[in-house]
Design a protein around this motif. Structure first.
Motif, short mmCIF file in Angstrom:
data_model
loop_
_atom_site.label_atom_id
_atom_site.label_comp_id
_atom_site.label_asym_id
_atom_site.label_seq_id
_atom_site.Cartn_x
_atom_site.Cartn_y
_atom_site.Cartn_z
N PHE A 30 0.79 -1.21 0.00
CA PHE A 30 0.00 0.00 0.00
C PHE A 30 0.83 1.27 0.00
CE2 PHE A 30 -2.62 -3.30 1.93
CZ PHE A 30 -3.68 -3.28 1.04
N HIS A 31 2.14 1.15 -0.14
CA HIS A 31 2.97 2.34 -0.18
C HIS A 31 2.81 3.04 -1.52
CE1 HIS A 31 5.29 2.10 3.52
NE2 HIS A 31 5.17 0.79 3.40
N ALA A 32 2.92 4.36 -1.48
CA ALA A 32 2.80 5.16 -2.69
C ALA A 32 4.02 4.95 -3.57
CB ALA A 32 2.67 6.63 -2.33
N PRO A 33 3.84 4.99 -4.88
CA PRO A 33 4.99 4.86 -5.76
C PRO A 33 5.89 6.08 -5.62
CG PRO A 33 3.07 5.48 -7.04
CD PRO A 33 2.60 5.20 -5.63
N VAL A 34 7.16 5.86 -5.78
CA VAL A 34 8.13 6.95 -5.68
C VAL A 34 8.27 7.59 -7.05
CG1 VAL A 34 10.51 7.53 -5.11
CG2 VAL A 34 9.33 5.73 -3.85
N LEU A 35 8.05 8.88 -7.09
CA LEU A 35 8.17 9.61 -8.35
C LEU A 35 9.63 9.99 -8.55
CD1 LEU A 35 5.06 11.90 -7.99
CD2 LEU A 35 5.26 9.83 -9.35
N THR A 36 10.21 9.56 -9.66
CA THR A 36 11.61 9.87 -9.94
C THR A 36 11.71 10.51 -11.31
OG1 THR A 36 11.98 7.68 -10.89
CG2 THR A 36 12.46 7.95 -8.56
N ARG A 37 12.77 11.28 -11.46
CA ARG A 37 13.07 11.89 -12.75
C ARG A 37 14.41 11.36 -13.21
NH1 ARG A 37 10.73 16.33 -14.58
NH2 ARG A 37 12.67 17.29 -15.24
N ASP A 38 14.60 11.32 -14.52
CA ASP A 38 15.87 10.87 -15.07
C ASP A 38 16.98 11.83 -14.66
OD1 ASP A 38 14.69 8.71 -16.31
OD2 ASP A 38 14.27 9.84 -18.16
N ARG A 64 5.07 23.26 -16.53
CA ARG A 64 4.15 22.26 -17.08
C ARG A 64 4.39 20.90 -16.42
NH1 ARG A 64 4.15 20.22 -23.32
NH2 ARG A 64 2.51 18.69 -23.09
N ASP A 65 5.68 20.51 -16.28
CA ASP A 65 6.02 19.24 -15.61
C ASP A 65 5.50 19.24 -14.17
OD1 ASP A 65 7.33 18.37 -17.88
OD2 ASP A 65 9.31 18.99 -17.17
N ARG A 66 5.69 20.37 -13.50
CA ARG A 66 5.27 20.47 -12.10
C ARG A 66 3.76 20.29 -11.97
NH1 ARG A 66 7.04 19.16 -7.42
NH2 ARG A 66 5.48 19.87 -5.98
N ARG A 67 3.01 20.87 -12.86
CA ARG A 67 1.55 20.72 -12.83
C ARG A 67 1.14 19.27 -13.07
NH1 ARG A 67 0.46 26.14 -16.27
NH2 ARG A 67 0.49 27.59 -14.52
N GLU A 68 1.82 18.59 -14.00
CA GLU A 68 1.53 17.18 -14.25
C GLU A 68 1.85 16.31 -13.03
OE1 GLU A 68 3.72 16.18 -17.76
OE2 GLU A 68 2.35 17.25 -19.08
N ILE A 69 2.95 16.62 -12.37
CA ILE A 69 3.31 15.88 -11.15
C ILE A 69 2.26 16.11 -10.07
CG2 ILE A 69 4.98 15.76 -9.27
CD1 ILE A 69 7.17 16.40 -11.39
N ASP A 70 1.83 17.35 -9.88
CA ASP A 70 0.82 17.66 -8.88
C ASP A 70 -0.50 16.95 -9.19
OD1 ASP A 70 2.54 19.19 -7.41
OD2 ASP A 70 1.87 21.11 -8.29
N ASP A 71 -0.90 16.93 -10.47
CA ASP A 71 -2.13 16.23 -10.85
C ASP A 71 -2.03 14.73 -10.58
OD1 ASP A 71 -3.31 18.58 -11.66
OD2 ASP A 71 -2.83 18.31 -13.79
N LEU A 72 -0.87 14.16 -10.86
CA LEU A 72 -0.66 12.74 -10.62
C LEU A 72 -0.74 12.43 -9.13
CD1 LEU A 72 0.09 9.95 -11.74
CD2 LEU A 72 2.49 10.57 -11.44
N LYS A 73 -0.12 13.26 -8.31
CA LYS A 73 -0.18 13.06 -6.86
C LYS A 73 -1.60 13.21 -6.33
CE LYS A 73 4.48 14.44 -5.50
NZ LYS A 73 5.26 15.43 -4.74
N ASP A 74 -2.33 14.21 -6.81
CA ASP A 74 -3.71 14.42 -6.35
C ASP A 74 -4.59 13.25 -6.72
OD1 ASP A 74 -3.12 16.84 -5.18
OD2 ASP A 74 -3.72 18.04 -6.93
N ASP A 75 -4.41 12.71 -7.94
CA ASP A 75 -5.22 11.56 -8.36
C ASP A 75 -4.91 10.33 -7.54
OD1 ASP A 75 -6.44 13.10 -10.27
OD2 ASP A 75 -5.16 12.42 -11.93
N PHE A 76 -3.65 10.16 -7.18
CA PHE A 76 -3.25 8.97 -6.45
C PHE A 76 -3.72 8.99 -5.00
CE2 PHE A 76 -0.39 6.34 -3.94
CZ PHE A 76 -0.49 5.14 -4.63
N PHE A 77 -3.60 10.14 -4.35
CA PHE A 77 -3.90 10.22 -2.91
C PHE A 77 -5.35 10.55 -2.62
CE2 PHE A 77 0.74 10.93 -2.88
CZ PHE A 77 1.08 9.85 -2.10
N ASN A 78 -6.15 10.91 -3.58
CA ASN A 78 -7.57 11.21 -3.33
C ASN A 78 -8.48 10.18 -3.88
OD1 ASN A 78 -6.99 13.57 -1.99
ND2 ASN A 78 -7.03 14.78 -3.84
#
Length: 130
Positions: free
Chosen positions: A99-107, A116-130
């Motif tokens: 049940f641990h959250a996936p770790v977001l990594t960048r190359d 734009r990348d930051r907004r996509e990361i925020d959207d991904l986090k919001d979708d995962f945790f809500n």
């Protein structure tokens, strides 16, 4: 390997490799992380065969039943014979890890994220945790 009649709980927890040092085991007892029947116990508590202890170590919580008294620290294979792990499956680390959250990594070398990348990361986090 010799069995003793009297053994302190801090020394027992150290010898079965529940804690890395005897001082850490003693500090855990003093902090109330080692319980017998829901009651806190002191580091000098005498261990008896058949007693069930609850040991909290960070996020992990283990329920250990004493099957034998181990006087000195030995290898892990031998130490396992002196206690029975009665921890429910729901509380084991393996179950929690699903049940641990996936770790977001960048190359490496891609630099800082753009707006734009930051907004996509925020959207991904919001979708995962809500």
């Amino acid at each position: 390997m010799a069995e003793k009649e009297k053994l302190r709980i801090d020394k027992y927890l150290w010898s079965i490799r529940a804690f890395k040092t005897r001082t850490l085991a003693s500090d855990a007892c003093k902090a109330g992380r080692v319980k017998l029947g829901g009651n806190n116990i002191k580091p000098s508590h005498e261990v008896k065969v058949g007693e069930v202890y609850t040991v909290s170590k960070g996020p992990d919580k283990r329920v250990l039943k004493v099957t034998g008294l181990l006087e000195s620290r030995t290898d892990a294979k031998t130490a396992v014979m002196f206690y029975e792990d009665m921890t429910p499956v729901e509380e084991t680390t393996a179950f929690k890890s699903m049940f641990h959250a996936p770790v977001l990594t960048r190359d490496r070398g891609t630099g800082r994220p753009t707006k734009r990348d930051r907004r996509e990361i925020d959207d991904l986090k919001d979708d995962f945790f809500n």
